[in-house]
Each structure stands twice: as structure tokens, then as C-alpha cells.
Scaffold this motif. Structure first.
Motif, PDB file in Angstrom:
ATOM      1  N   ASP A  80      44.749 -50.680 -72.992  1.00  0.00           N
ATOM      2  CA  ASP A  80      44.974 -50.195 -74.436  1.00  0.00           C
ATOM      3  C   ASP A  80      43.426 -50.613 -75.083  1.00  0.00           C
ATOM      4  OD1 ASP A  80      44.673 -53.027 -74.747  1.00  0.00           O
ATOM      5  OD2 ASP A  80      46.710 -53.173 -75.299  1.00  0.00           O
ATOM      6  N   ARG A 138      46.650 -40.621 -75.667  1.00  0.00           N
ATOM      7  CA  ARG A 138      46.853 -41.106 -74.204  1.00  0.00           C
ATOM      8  C   ARG A 138      48.265 -40.790 -73.654  1.00  0.00           C
ATOM      9  NH1 ARG A 138      48.146 -47.227 -76.639  1.00  0.00           N
ATOM     10  NH2 ARG A 138      50.397 -46.967 -77.071  1.00  0.00           N
ATOM     11  N   GLU A 185      51.509 -41.620 -71.988  1.00  0.00           N
ATOM     12  CA  GLU A 185      52.376 -42.925 -71.877  1.00  0.00           C
ATOM     13  C   GLU A 185      53.471 -42.564 -70.592  1.00  0.00           C
ATOM     14  OE1 GLU A 185      51.688 -44.167 -76.428  1.00  0.00           O
ATOM     15  OE2 GLU A 185      53.605 -43.492 -75.841  1.00  0.00           O
ATOM     16  N   TYR A 207      49.565 -46.792 -69.484  1.00  0.00           N
ATOM     17  CA  TYR A 207      48.858 -45.905 -70.425  1.00  0.00           C
ATOM     18  C   TYR A 207      48.003 -45.189 -69.678  1.00  0.00           C
ATOM     19  CZ  TYR A 207      50.165 -49.157 -74.181  1.00  0.00           C
ATOM     20  OH  TYR A 207      50.691 -50.379 -75.138  1.00  0.00           O
ATOM     21  N   HIS A 228      44.721 -43.357 -71.136  1.00  0.00           N
ATOM     22  CA  HIS A 228      43.934 -42.794 -72.263  1.00  0.00           C
ATOM     23  C   HIS A 228      42.984 -41.778 -71.942  1.00  0.00           C
ATOM     24  CE1 HIS A 228      45.113 -46.669 -74.246  1.00  0.00           C
ATOM     25  NE2 HIS A 228      44.959 -45.956 -75.500  1.00  0.00           N
TER      26      HIS A 228
END
Length: 328
Positions: free
Chosen positions: A176, A257, A259, A289, A291
Motif C-alpha cells: 500500500d 490497484r 485486489e 495488492y 498497484h
């Protein structure tokens, strides 16, 4: 008759072993399962089987990231080598099989040493052995550790010009934004005032292309995700039923992103490290995640971490990029 001289054998790699302990893994997993929503740390995907499955993912037709990055490295290596300069100590985070590493070491100007940091010991030793044979002039200093935490680097025997952190594969995207900033701060400390980081980033694009890459038709990514539960059953004595969960990955555009979740197929209870965790039918447990970046987004994260982007290269479709960073 002329005597021939056998080639000198590749130097032995000097392994530094800082693998996460049983207690480290248990603590991370219990913390994640106690959160709301539940989650598991993606760094534990990479046991021996997980590493094999990830290599298989990179060869799936939907998973463009690896082949596009390899082609980009090949096409722009001369420019990358000029920007990096000579005599680097290359430090790679999450080195995996070392396919991209070989391209980099071949293309750079007289790299002095190579330190791969990889969490799976078997994968680390196998890739280091292959690279030591291919590059006997480069000192191999592998470290078995979790690269998301600060790692003290082994010191090469020969003087180096500077440290180059190599972080391909858009693995930065698995963190993150606060985690990515913390990791880049750690990179900054690792590379030192004269160092650099060469980072691969997956660029933002249409949702269909992104979701297909993480939900391949052959089901390899699903097997990779579920293998995390197999590892926890083996190492923590948990009792996850693999048939009780399904893989699901979706692009959340508002958060920029992919997920990835393991979704409980029915109401169930799982014992992990002696604790009971209940899952509702349809409950989604976050496991990763991924991104996707714009240049402005990456530059903003780098700035907070005390880094600046000094060079960049994209593939012809602007699907994937390599960025060279240095301390601001």
C-alpha cells in the motif's frame, strides 16, 4: 602438444541467512486474520512451490508484465547502463529466478558484486548458482531475508562505485502507499548518498487487460494464491480446506490497484496457531495488492521517501516502465 588451462571455477556464494522464523510468520498471520476485513501477507506466497507457480504465471498468455519488462530491458539496456555507470554493487529485492538479473548484469559496465535478497532459501541458492556460473567475475553475496524489512548488506571484497537497488516486476505495487514509502526509505538507506534504484512499474491501463492478467484461464494464479493456505497448514499447523476458498482478483480503479482475495465458499471455522477464526459464506480475505502507477503517482511517493526520478523508459504501448531513482 599444447597444454590447455581449465577455466577458473565460479566463486562460492557467501550466504547470509535471515529467514523469517516460525514466530515471525505466526505473528504476521494472526495479526492479519484478526483485522477487519481479514487479510494474509502476500510475502509468504513464496515457498518453494509458490516460487515455481509464480514462474509458471509469468509464462501465461494473459500475464504480460514479465515478457514486456524483459523486452524493455533488452531494448533499453545501453541507455540504462549509461545512466547507472560502472562498478555497481547490484542489490536485488525479491530476486526470484534471476531471469531479468542476468540481462542487467550482462548489460551493466563491470558490476562488482551482486546481492539478491529473497525470502525462499531454495530459490535463492538455485538462482545464485546459475548466475555465479554465468558471471564468475561478479562476487555473489546472497541474503535470505524478508526484503520489506531493513537488511544489513554484506560487504564486497572489491571496492564498488556505488549501490544499485534493482526492484523489477512491479513488486513495489504489492505494498500500500504507506508501505511503499517505507520501503523506498529503506532503499534510500541501503543505496547511500551516491546510490540509485532501478524500479519496474506496471502502468495504469484498461481494466480488462489488468483483470485478465490476475485471473488467467489456466488457473495458475488461483493455484498460486491457494498455495499460501497449503504453506500455512504445513508450517503453522492450521487446517484451511483449500476447496473451501476460491481465488478472485478485481481492479479497483478508484484505488488504482488489483485486489486479490480468497473468498470463503461457505460458512466455516479455521484453526491457526491454536486460535479459531470464523468465516462467513462469501467472506473475502485480502491476500495481495498490485498497484498500477502513473508517473505523477510514483513521483509523489518517491518524493515523500526522499528520492527523485531521474530517468525513465517505457515499452512502445506504455504498458510497463522502468524508472531510475536517486536520493533527492
Amino acid at each position: 602438444m599444447t597444454a590447455t588451462t581449465a577455466p577458473a571455477p565460479a566463486p562460492m556464494a557467501r550466504l547470509t541467512d535471515l529467514r523469517p522464523s516460525h514466530d515471525d510468520i505466526a505473528g504476521d498471520v494472526l495479526e492479519g486474520l484478526s483485522a477487519s476485513p481479514k487479510q494474509l501477507p502476500s510475502k509468504y506466497f513464496y515457498d518453494a512451490r509458490g516460487s515455481e507457480l509464480f514462474e509458471a504465471i509469468t509464462r501465461q498468455p494473459e500475464y504480460y508484465l514479465t515478457r514486456v519488462e524483459i523486452a524493455l530491458l533488452d531494448a533499453r539496456m545501453d541507455a540504462i547502463a549509461r545512466a547507472v555507470g560502472a562498478h555497481a554493487h547490484v542489490v536485488e529485492y525479491g530476486s526470484g529466478s534471476g531471469r531479468k538479473t542476468a540481462q542487467l548484469l550482462e548489460g551493466l559496465r563491470d558490476p562488482v558484486a551482486y546481492t539478491p535478497i529473497e525470502i525462499d532459501r531454495g530459490t535463492l541458492l538455485a538462482s545464485t548458482a546459475r548466475l555465479a556460473e554465468a558471471f564468475p567475475q561478479i562476487e555473489m553475496l546472497p541474503v535470505c531475508a524478508d526484503f520489506s524489512r531493513p537488511v544489513e548488506l554484506p560487504r564486497p571484497g572489491r571496492a564498488t562505485g556505488h549501490t544499485l537497488v534493482f526492484f523489477p516486476g512491479s513488486t513495489l505495487g504489492n505494498f500500500d502507499h504507506p508501505g511503499a514509502i517505507e520501503l523506498m526509505r529503506s532503499m534510500r538507506a541501503t543505496m547511500g548518498a551516491r546510490g540509485q534504484a532501478l524500479i519496474g512499474i506496471d502502468l495504469d491501463k484498461d481494466s480488462a487487460t489488468l483483470e485478465a492478467a490476475y485471473n488467467d484461464a489456466a488457473g495458475v494464479t488461483a493455484a498460486f494464491t491457494l498455495n499460501l493456505l497449503t504453506r500455512l497448514n504445513r508450517e503453522l499447523g492450521s487446517d484451511f480446506e483449500l476447496d473451501g476458498f476460491r481465488h478472485h482478483a478485481v481492479y479497483a480503479r478508484e484505488r488504482g490497484r488489483i485486489e486479490t482475495f480468497l473468498v470463503s465458499r461457505h460458512e466455516q471455522s479455521v484453526i491457526v496457531a491454536g486460535r479459531d477464526f470464523r468465516f462467513a459464506a462469501g467472506e473475502a480475505m485480502l491476500v495481495e495488492y498490485s498497484h498500477k502507477y502513473t508517473d505523477a503517482g510514483l513521483a509523489g511517493l518517491a518524493q515523500v521517501a526522499g528520492l527523485t526520478v531521474v530517468e525513465g523508459w517505457n515499452d512502445p504501448r506504455d504498458w510497463f516502465g522502468l524508472r531510475l531513482l536517486q536520493p533527492a
